[in-house]
Design a protein around this motif. Structure first.
Motif, PDB file in Angstrom:
ATOM      1  N   GLU A 109       0.832  -1.202   0.000  1.00 26.84           N
ATOM      2  CA  GLU A 109       0.000   0.000   0.000  1.00 26.84           C
ATOM      3  C   GLU A 109       0.867   1.252   0.000  1.00 26.84           C
ATOM      4  N   ARG A 110       1.953   1.229   0.729  1.00 24.79           N
ATOM      5  CA  ARG A 110       2.845   2.396   0.767  1.00 24.79           C
ATOM      6  C   ARG A 110       3.518   2.628  -0.585  1.00 24.79           C
ATOM      7  N   TYR A 111       3.927   1.565  -1.260  1.00 22.23           N
ATOM      8  CA  TYR A 111       4.528   1.725  -2.586  1.00 22.23           C
ATOM      9  C   TYR A 111       3.559   2.396  -3.554  1.00 22.23           C
ATOM     10  N   ILE A 112       2.320   1.943  -3.557  1.00 18.88           N
ATOM     11  CA  ILE A 112       1.322   2.536  -4.449  1.00 18.88           C
ATOM     12  C   ILE A 112       1.100   4.004  -4.091  1.00 18.88           C
ATOM     13  N   LYS A 113       1.026   4.296  -2.812  1.00 17.42           N
ATOM     14  CA  LYS A 113       0.849   5.689  -2.377  1.00 17.42           C
ATOM     15  C   LYS A 113       2.032   6.557  -2.818  1.00 17.42           C
ATOM     16  N   GLU A 118       1.544   7.307  -6.405  1.00 23.40           N
ATOM     17  CA  GLU A 118       0.441   8.251  -6.597  1.00 23.40           C
ATOM     18  C   GLU A 118       0.854   9.681  -6.236  1.00 23.40           C
ATOM     19  N   GLN A 119       1.639   9.808  -5.180  1.00 20.12           N
ATOM     20  CA  GLN A 119       2.040  11.132  -4.708  1.00 20.12           C
ATOM     21  C   GLN A 119       3.134  11.761  -5.556  1.00 20.12           C
TER      22      GLN A 119
END
Length: 179
Positions: A154-158, A161-162
């Motif tokens: 989830e952190r990688y995707i965030k 995205e950021q």
């Protein structure tokens, strides 16, 4: 648990020298950025940064200092994942994933009380891990590992995205860092 083997495996994934324009880490060799190498006393050209220096940094900074060696005494597969995640995201973030997962898996405090998410391996985290593993048996470590990896993914995707430039790395992160 053979930390030297874990280090060799990480370095094999990280590769030799790189200086990718989208990577904020800048010049990197064996997965060690120039900033990290400088903090550990290396002043030379990063293309010549010694393998042995990288291995020493990994062991000291990403295994012993965050106390993942203590996790390995209870849950070696989990310790291996925390080591790898700590290298890629920071040891505090990896530890925070573990603490959050333990709190979420304690069945509302029935198995053991919530612990502080202070991003440090201390007596409370070790005790909670030990109690979790004793309660959940052989499958406990695998389930906890899945929870930690879910938070990592989830952190990688965030991150992608950021900062759209991180999309250049997302596939590799998911392919090589999860599972």
């Amino acid at each position: 648990m053979d930390i030297d083997k874990l280090i060799d495996d990480v370095i094999a994934v990280e590769g030799d020298y790189s200086n990718h324009p989208a990577d904020r880490g800048g010049p990197t060799r064996w997965g060690i950025t120039m900033a990290v190498a400088r903090r550990h006393g290396y002043e030379g050209d990063m293309q010549l940064f010694p393998y042995e220096d990288a291995a020493a940094i990994y062991k000291r900074t990403y295994w012993l200092r965050p106390r993942f060696d203590k996790i390995a005494e209870l849950a070696p597969m989990l310790a291996s994942e925390l080591f790898d995640t700590g290298i890629n995201m920071g040891a505090g973030i990896a530890t925070g994933f573990l603490q959050r997962a333990l709190n979420a898996l304690n069945r509302n405090g029935k198995d053991f009380g919530d612990i502080a998410v202070d991003r440090k391996i201390g007596p409370q985290t070790l005790s909670a891990l030990d109690q979790f593993l004793n309660k959940r048996g052989d499958s406990g470590e695998a389930v906890l590992l899945k929870a930690v990896e879910a938070l990592q993914g989830e952190r990688y995707i965030k991150l992608a995205e950021q900062r759209p430039a991180n999309e250049a790395f997302l596939y590799g992160w998911l392919a090589h860092r999860i599972g």
